[in-house]
Design a protein around this motif. Structure first.
Motif, mmCIF file in Angstrom:
data_model
loop_
_atom_site.group_PDB
_atom_site.id
_atom_site.type_symbol
_atom_site.label_atom_id
_atom_site.label_comp_id
_atom_site.label_asym_id
_atom_site.label_seq_id
_atom_site.Cartn_x
_atom_site.Cartn_y
_atom_site.Cartn_z
ATOM 1 N N UNK A 95 0.732 -1.506 -0.120
ATOM 2 C CA UNK A 95 -0.127 -0.218 0.157
ATOM 3 C C UNK A 95 0.692 1.788 0.349
ATOM 4 N N UNK A 96 1.750 1.582 0.733
ATOM 5 C CA UNK A 96 3.186 2.503 0.807
ATOM 6 C C UNK A 96 2.912 2.331 -0.777
ATOM 7 N N UNK A 97 3.036 1.946 -1.271
ATOM 8 C CA UNK A 97 4.414 2.415 -2.988
ATOM 9 C C UNK A 97 3.420 2.696 -3.232
ATOM 10 N N UNK A 98 1.822 2.112 -3.285
ATOM 11 C CA UNK A 98 0.549 2.722 -3.761
ATOM 12 C C UNK A 98 0.328 3.981 -3.572
ATOM 13 N N UNK A 99 0.488 4.118 -2.515
ATOM 14 C CA UNK A 99 0.696 5.995 -1.706
ATOM 15 C C UNK A 99 1.647 6.585 -2.466
ATOM 16 N N UNK A 100 2.139 5.469 -2.285
ATOM 17 C CA UNK A 100 3.790 7.076 -2.938
ATOM 18 C C UNK A 100 3.604 7.699 -4.886
ATOM 19 N N UNK A 101 2.939 6.711 -5.823
ATOM 20 C CA UNK A 101 2.641 7.380 -6.875
ATOM 21 C C UNK A 101 1.374 7.936 -6.802
ATOM 22 N N UNK A 102 0.554 7.725 -6.299
ATOM 23 C CA UNK A 102 -1.003 8.852 -5.519
ATOM 24 C C UNK A 102 -0.320 10.113 -5.726
ATOM 25 N N UNK A 103 1.144 10.365 -4.252
ATOM 26 C CA UNK A 103 1.430 11.552 -3.774
ATOM 27 C C UNK A 103 2.042 12.541 -4.957
ATOM 28 N N UNK A 104 2.720 11.619 -5.961
ATOM 29 C CA UNK A 104 3.278 11.901 -7.380
ATOM 30 C C UNK A 104 2.428 12.446 -8.097
ATOM 31 N N UNK A 105 1.116 11.567 -8.025
ATOM 32 C CA UNK A 105 0.221 11.928 -9.204
ATOM 33 C C UNK A 105 -0.534 13.691 -8.709
#
Ligand SMILES: CC(C)(COP(=O)(O)OP(=O)(O)OC[C@H]1O[C@@H](n2cnc3c(N)ncnc32)[C@H](O)[C@@H]1OP(=O)(O)O)[C@@H](O)C(=O)NCCC(=O)NCCS
Length: 131
Positions: free
Chosen positions: A28-38
């Motif tokens: 989940x933390x990897x997905x959150x990092x993609x979301x933060x970049x987006x």
């Protein structure tokens, strides 16, 4: 750039084995990092300049992401305040099932950014730019 009702496509990246948790699903933390970049890229729609993340207002992992999925984050600005910009990010996992590509809506999030100057102090949003 690709656009739909969820906004513009901001990032598209392949979920790799190194991004898994102990259960073999994507972390989940990897997905959150993609979301933060987006979300940060979404603030470019009003030429916001330097921003920092102030809050993750909501985040729901609706479905698991699998190794080999192409993760696409779509983003749009939903509110502009005095110094803050709120974004909505919708995440889709694209994968091939039975020789057909499907797109699964895996995560929804609302993230707020604050415009900062070179010293990291908050500053007013440039309101001349439409979004
Ligand atoms: C972001 C930061 C500059 C804000 O400074 P501050 O003095 O605490 O700011 P304020 O409390 O006045 O809030 C600033 C804006 O954010 C908004 N905000 C603050 N907390 C919020 C929350 N939980 N949800 C939504 N908006 C929020 C405020 O409403 C305000 O918006 P407005 O000016 O448009 O009305 C400061 O908190 C900071 O540097 N935080 C660390 C940022 C960081 O390191 N992020 C991670 C890496 S990018």
């Amino acid at each position: 750039m690709m656009e739909n009702r969820h906004g513009k496509l901001r990032t598209r990246v392949l979920a790799m084995p190194k991004d898994t948790n102990a259960k073999g699903n994507i972390f989940g933390g990897w997905i959150m990092s993609q979301i933060d970049i987006a979300g940060a890229l979404t603030t470019n729609d009003i030429d916001a300049g330097n921003v920092v993340t102030v809050a993750v207002n909501s985040l729901k992992f609706k479905k698991a992401v699998e190794v080999g999925d192409a993760l696409s984050c779509y983003g749009k600005i939903i509110n502009v305040g005095n110094t803050s910009i709120q974004t909505q990010i919708e995440v889709f996992a694209e994968r091939v099932v039975d020789h057909k590509e499907i797109s699964v809506h895996v995560t929804s999030a609302v993230i707020t950014y604050v415009c900062v100057d070179k010293n990291g102090n908050k500053r007013a949003v440039n309101k001349d730019n439409d979004y």
